[in-house]
Design a protein around this motif. Structure first.
Motif, PDB file in Angstrom:
ATOM      1  N   ILE A  13       0.837  -1.198   0.000  1.00  0.00           N
ATOM      2  CA  ILE A  13       0.000   0.000   0.000  1.00  0.00           C
ATOM      3  C   ILE A  13       0.874   1.251   0.000  1.00  0.00           C
ATOM      4  CG2 ILE A  13      -1.685   1.318   1.352  1.00  0.00           C
ATOM      5  CD1 ILE A  13      -2.721  -1.454   2.361  1.00  0.00           C
ATOM      6  N   ALA A  14       1.922   1.253   0.821  1.00  0.00           N
ATOM      7  CA  ALA A  14       2.836   2.393   0.854  1.00  0.00           C
ATOM      8  C   ALA A  14       3.474   2.608  -0.518  1.00  0.00           C
ATOM      9  CB  ALA A  14       3.915   2.186   1.923  1.00  0.00           C
ATOM     10  N   THR A  35      -8.820   6.362   6.319  1.00  0.00           N
ATOM     11  CA  THR A  35      -8.344   5.014   6.635  1.00  0.00           C
ATOM     12  C   THR A  35      -9.375   3.971   6.211  1.00  0.00           C
ATOM     13  OG1 THR A  35      -7.051   5.860   8.489  1.00  0.00           O
ATOM     14  CG2 THR A  35      -7.538   3.509   8.503  1.00  0.00           C
ATOM     15  N   ALA A  36     -10.643   4.277   6.466  1.00  0.00           N
ATOM     16  CA  ALA A  36     -11.710   3.334   6.092  1.00  0.00           C
ATOM     17  C   ALA A  36     -11.782   3.173   4.574  1.00  0.00           C
ATOM     18  CB  ALA A  36     -13.051   3.819   6.635  1.00  0.00           C
ATOM     19  N   VAL A  44      -8.072  -4.450   3.193  1.00  0.00           N
ATOM     20  CA  VAL A  44      -7.266  -4.748   4.370  1.00  0.00           C
ATOM     21  C   VAL A  44      -7.880  -4.069   5.589  1.00  0.00           C
ATOM     22  CG1 VAL A  44      -5.108  -5.029   3.071  1.00  0.00           C
ATOM     23  CG2 VAL A  44      -5.730  -2.782   3.972  1.00  0.00           C
ATOM     24  N   SER A  45      -7.360  -4.404   6.749  1.00  0.00           N
ATOM     25  CA  SER A  45      -7.846  -3.803   7.992  1.00  0.00           C
ATOM     26  C   SER A  45      -7.276  -2.398   8.170  1.00  0.00           C
ATOM     27  CB  SER A  45      -7.445  -4.670   9.183  1.00  0.00           C
ATOM     28  OG  SER A  45      -6.043  -4.628   9.355  1.00  0.00           O
ATOM     29  N   ALA A  52       0.918   1.538   6.703  1.00  0.00           N
ATOM     30  CA  ALA A  52       1.366   2.108   5.426  1.00  0.00           C
ATOM     31  C   ALA A  52       1.503   3.624   5.551  1.00  0.00           C
ATOM     32  CB  ALA A  52       0.384   1.759   4.314  1.00  0.00           C
ATOM     33  N   ILE A  53       0.530   4.259   6.208  1.00  0.00           N
ATOM     34  CA  ILE A  53       0.569   5.711   6.413  1.00  0.00           C
ATOM     35  C   ILE A  53       1.794   6.078   7.250  1.00  0.00           C
ATOM     36  CG2 ILE A  53      -0.637   7.647   7.514  1.00  0.00           C
ATOM     37  CD1 ILE A  53      -1.958   6.669   4.908  1.00  0.00           C
ATOM     38  N   SER A  54       2.096   5.269   8.235  1.00  0.00           N
ATOM     39  CA  SER A  54       3.258   5.514   9.087  1.00  0.00           C
ATOM     40  C   SER A  54       4.555   5.486   8.278  1.00  0.00           C
ATOM     41  CB  SER A  54       3.307   4.481  10.204  1.00  0.00           C
ATOM     42  OG  SER A  54       4.431   4.679  11.020  1.00  0.00           O
ATOM     43  N   VAL A  55       4.649   4.555   7.335  1.00  0.00           N
ATOM     44  CA  VAL A  55       5.838   4.469   6.480  1.00  0.00           C
ATOM     45  C   VAL A  55       5.998   5.762   5.681  1.00  0.00           C
ATOM     46  CG1 VAL A  55       6.823   3.304   4.458  1.00  0.00           C
ATOM     47  CG2 VAL A  55       5.839   1.951   6.305  1.00  0.00           C
TER      48      VAL A  55
END
Length: 120
Positions: A13-14, A35-36, A44-45, A52-55
């Motif tokens: 995703i990232a 996110t939803a 995915v959950s 992915a957002i954190s990356v």
């Protein structure tokens, strides 16, 4: 959709979001889907989406604004140069050094282990 390739879903995703940012599909200043929404898109959950957002946040591509969402940075960092060229240059240097060492070893062996000349 995240594929079953063995590569973690959050990294897939990232990668996809990073590509969208780099190509301008997600323009500087634009907001990322929620996110939803991303969870539904990639099947995915929420925790996978958050990873992915954190990356991307760690890479400096996006910023979060409390209560507003996550946005593509206006001042995007330049992409890091591909390491492939640097690695290939280092490999070439290693090969040259090994070749030089091989020649020096051959010269040393010839000096130390000189075979006596055969009498005819």
């Amino acid at each position: 959709m995240v594929e079953k390739t063995g590569r973690p879903g959050y990294l897939q995703i990232a990668d996809d979001l990073r590509t969208q940012i780099r190509t301008g599909k997600l323009a500087p200043g634009s907001s990322l889907p929620s996110t939803a929404q991303l969870g539904q898109r990639y099947e995915v959950s929420a925790s996978v989406v958050k990873a992915a957002i954190s990356v991307l946040r760690t890479e400096g591509l996006i910023v979060g604004q409390q209560g507003k969402g996550v946005f593509v940075r206006n001042d995007l960092p330049e992409p890091a140069p591909a390491a492939g060229g640097e690695v290939m240059e280092q490999l070439a240097q290693i090969r040259a050094t090994l070749q030089d060492l091989g020649e020096r070893l051959a010269d040393l062996e010839q000096a130390v282990f000189q075979e006596p000349k055969k009498a005819r």
